[in-house]
Design a protein around this motif. Structure first.
Motif, PDB file in Angstrom:
ATOM      1  N   ASP A  16      31.939  28.905  33.246  1.00 11.81           N
ATOM      2  CA  ASP A  16      32.388  27.600  32.871  1.00 11.81           C
ATOM      3  C   ASP A  16      33.865  27.370  32.758  1.00 11.81           C
ATOM      4  N   LYS A  17      34.604  28.487  32.493  1.00 11.10           N
ATOM      5  CA  LYS A  17      35.896  28.547  32.181  1.00 11.10           C
ATOM      6  C   LYS A  17      36.441  28.704  33.572  1.00 11.10           C
ATOM      7  N   VAL A  18      36.009  29.506  34.467  1.00  9.44           N
ATOM      8  CA  VAL A  18      36.181  29.929  35.853  1.00  9.44           C
ATOM      9  C   VAL A  18      36.397  28.561  36.651  1.00  9.44           C
ATOM     10  N   ASP A  19      35.011  27.800  36.576  1.00 12.98           N
ATOM     11  CA  ASP A  19      35.156  26.637  37.352  1.00 12.98           C
ATOM     12  C   ASP A  19      36.436  25.701  36.701  1.00 12.98           C
ATOM     13  N   THR A  20      36.718  25.461  35.515  1.00 10.99           N
ATOM     14  CA  THR A  20      37.931  24.770  35.303  1.00 10.99           C
ATOM     15  C   THR A  20      39.049  25.093  35.727  1.00 10.99           C
ATOM     16  N   VAL A  21      39.453  26.729  35.933  1.00  9.09           N
ATOM     17  CA  VAL A  21      40.557  27.201  36.641  1.00  9.09           C
ATOM     18  C   VAL A  21      40.685  26.814  38.065  1.00  9.09           C
ATOM     19  N   ILE A  22      39.475  26.994  38.637  1.00  9.22           N
ATOM     20  CA  ILE A  22      39.464  26.624  40.139  1.00  9.22           C
ATOM     21  C   ILE A  22      39.959  24.903  40.374  1.00  9.22           C
ATOM     22  N   ASP A  23      39.317  23.902  39.449  1.00  8.26           N
ATOM     23  CA  ASP A  23      39.690  22.690  39.595  1.00  8.26           C
ATOM     24  C   ASP A  23      41.143  22.768  39.401  1.00  8.26           C
ATOM     25  N   LYS A  24      41.721  23.331  38.428  1.00  4.61           N
ATOM     26  CA  LYS A  24      43.356  23.315  38.009  1.00  4.61           C
ATOM     27  C   LYS A  24      44.064  23.801  39.202  1.00  4.61           C
ATOM     28  N   ALA A  25      43.647  25.051  39.713  1.00  5.28           N
ATOM     29  CA  ALA A  25      44.356  25.673  40.700  1.00  5.28           C
ATOM     30  C   ALA A  25      44.263  24.591  42.105  1.00  5.28           C
ATOM     31  N   ALA A  38      44.011  17.933  50.940  1.00  7.70           N
ATOM     32  CA  ALA A  38      42.966  17.639  49.989  1.00  7.70           C
ATOM     33  C   ALA A  38      41.588  17.951  50.501  1.00  7.70           C
ATOM     34  N   SER A  39      41.178  17.488  51.487  1.00 10.92           N
ATOM     35  CA  SER A  39      39.633  17.687  51.788  1.00 10.92           C
ATOM     36  C   SER A  39      39.421  19.375  52.014  1.00 10.92           C
ATOM     37  N   THR A  40      40.462  20.013  52.606  1.00 14.46           N
ATOM     38  CA  THR A  40      40.313  21.205  52.731  1.00 14.46           C
ATOM     39  C   THR A  40      40.447  22.172  51.332  1.00 14.46           C
ATOM     40  N   VAL A  41      41.086  21.759  50.186  1.00 10.99           N
ATOM     41  CA  VAL A  41      40.999  22.364  49.184  1.00 10.99           C
ATOM     42  C   VAL A  41      39.819  21.929  48.435  1.00 10.99           C
ATOM     43  N   ASP A  42      39.217  20.685  48.552  1.00 14.08           N
ATOM     44  CA  ASP A  42      37.993  20.432  47.893  1.00 14.08           C
ATOM     45  C   ASP A  42      36.936  21.150  48.448  1.00 14.08           C
ATOM     46  N   LYS A  43      36.861  21.573  49.743  1.00 12.17           N
ATOM     47  CA  LYS A  43      35.988  22.460  50.142  1.00 12.17           C
ATOM     48  C   LYS A  43      36.071  23.983  49.617  1.00 12.17           C
ATOM     49  N   VAL A  44      37.213  24.302  49.694  1.00 14.24           N
ATOM     50  CA  VAL A  44      37.569  25.685  49.076  1.00 14.24           C
ATOM     51  C   VAL A  44      37.129  25.845  47.759  1.00 14.24           C
ATOM     52  N   GLN A  45      37.569  24.761  47.043  1.00 19.16           N
ATOM     53  CA  GLN A  45      36.935  24.564  45.367  1.00 19.16           C
ATOM     54  C   GLN A  45      35.557  24.762  45.333  1.00 19.16           C
ATOM     55  N   ASP A  46      34.826  23.984  46.289  1.00 16.35           N
ATOM     56  CA  ASP A  46      33.309  23.872  46.164  1.00 16.35           C
ATOM     57  C   ASP A  46      32.567  25.503  46.328  1.00 16.35           C
ATOM     58  N   ALA A  47      33.243  26.000  47.534  1.00 18.91           N
ATOM     59  CA  ALA A  47      32.919  27.418  47.946  1.00 18.91           C
ATOM     60  C   ALA A  47      33.085  28.425  46.805  1.00 18.91           C
ATOM     61  N   ALA A  48      34.303  28.118  46.357  1.00 15.91           N
ATOM     62  CA  ALA A  48      34.530  29.254  45.056  1.00 15.91           C
ATOM     63  C   ALA A  48      33.701  29.039  43.872  1.00 15.91           C
ATOM     64  N   LYS A  49      33.528  27.640  43.565  1.00 15.41           N
ATOM     65  CA  LYS A  49      32.459  27.204  42.469  1.00 15.41           C
ATOM     66  C   LYS A  49      30.984  28.043  42.823  1.00 15.41           C
ATOM     67  N   LYS A  50      30.710  27.778  43.901  1.00 12.64           N
ATOM     68  CA  LYS A  50      29.419  28.346  44.461  1.00 12.64           C
ATOM     69  C   LYS A  50      29.107  29.762  44.225  1.00 12.64           C
ATOM     70  N   ALA A  51      30.166  30.546  44.791  1.00 10.70           N
ATOM     71  CA  ALA A  51      30.414  31.900  44.682  1.00 10.70           C
ATOM     72  C   ALA A  51      30.320  32.297  43.223  1.00 10.70           C
ATOM     73  N   ALA A  53      28.934  30.699  40.765  1.00  9.36           N
ATOM     74  CA  ALA A  53      27.656  30.587  40.324  1.00  9.36           C
ATOM     75  C   ALA A  53      26.498  31.430  40.892  1.00  9.36           C
ATOM     76  N   ASP A  54      26.638  31.717  41.958  1.00 11.82           N
ATOM     77  CA  ASP A  54      25.764  32.698  42.695  1.00 11.82           C
ATOM     78  C   ASP A  54      26.026  34.226  42.010  1.00 11.82           C
ATOM     79  N   ASN A  55      27.049  34.392  41.773  1.00 15.57           N
ATOM     80  CA  ASN A  55      27.370  35.812  40.893  1.00 15.57           C
ATOM     81  C   ASN A  55      26.880  35.734  39.555  1.00 15.57           C
ATOM     82  N   ALA A  56      27.061  34.657  38.885  1.00 12.92           N
ATOM     83  CA  ALA A  56      26.476  34.586  37.342  1.00 12.92           C
ATOM     84  C   ALA A  56      24.936  34.729  37.614  1.00 12.92           C
ATOM     85  N   ASN A  57      24.330  33.953  38.617  1.00 13.25           N
ATOM     86  CA  ASN A  57      22.798  33.885  38.701  1.00 13.25           C
ATOM     87  C   ASN A  57      22.421  35.289  39.117  1.00 13.25           C
TER      88      ASN A  57
END
Length: 80
Positions: A16-25, A38-51, A53-57
């Protein structure tokens, strides 16, 4: 345990904290580039959050119900 294993462990425990850092970055990048990417940054943020989450799972798989043991059918009494 290697460095990457330790990093993955920390990420999974603090997803949860990492997701916040990803958003801030992403916000910092958007500000520095004046939203040009902005659109590319959003895609990268989504991919990072997914990675993350996948690692946490993967580190904490969901509990599965125990499988009941197989029962053997009763044996017929021996015939002589």
């Amino acid at each position: 345990m290697g460095f990457l294993d330790k990093a993955k462990d920390l990420l999974s425990k603090n997803a949860d904290k990492v997701d916040t850092v990803i958003d801030k970055a992403g916000d910092v990048v958007d500000k520095k580039t004046q939203g040009k990417y902005a659109s590319t940054v959003d895609k990268v943020q989504d991919a990072a959050k997914k990675a993350v989450a996948d690692n946490a799972n993967a580190a904490n798989p969901p509990a599965q119900p125990p499988v009941p043991p197989q029962q053997q059918p009763p044996a017929a009494p021996p015939t002589s």
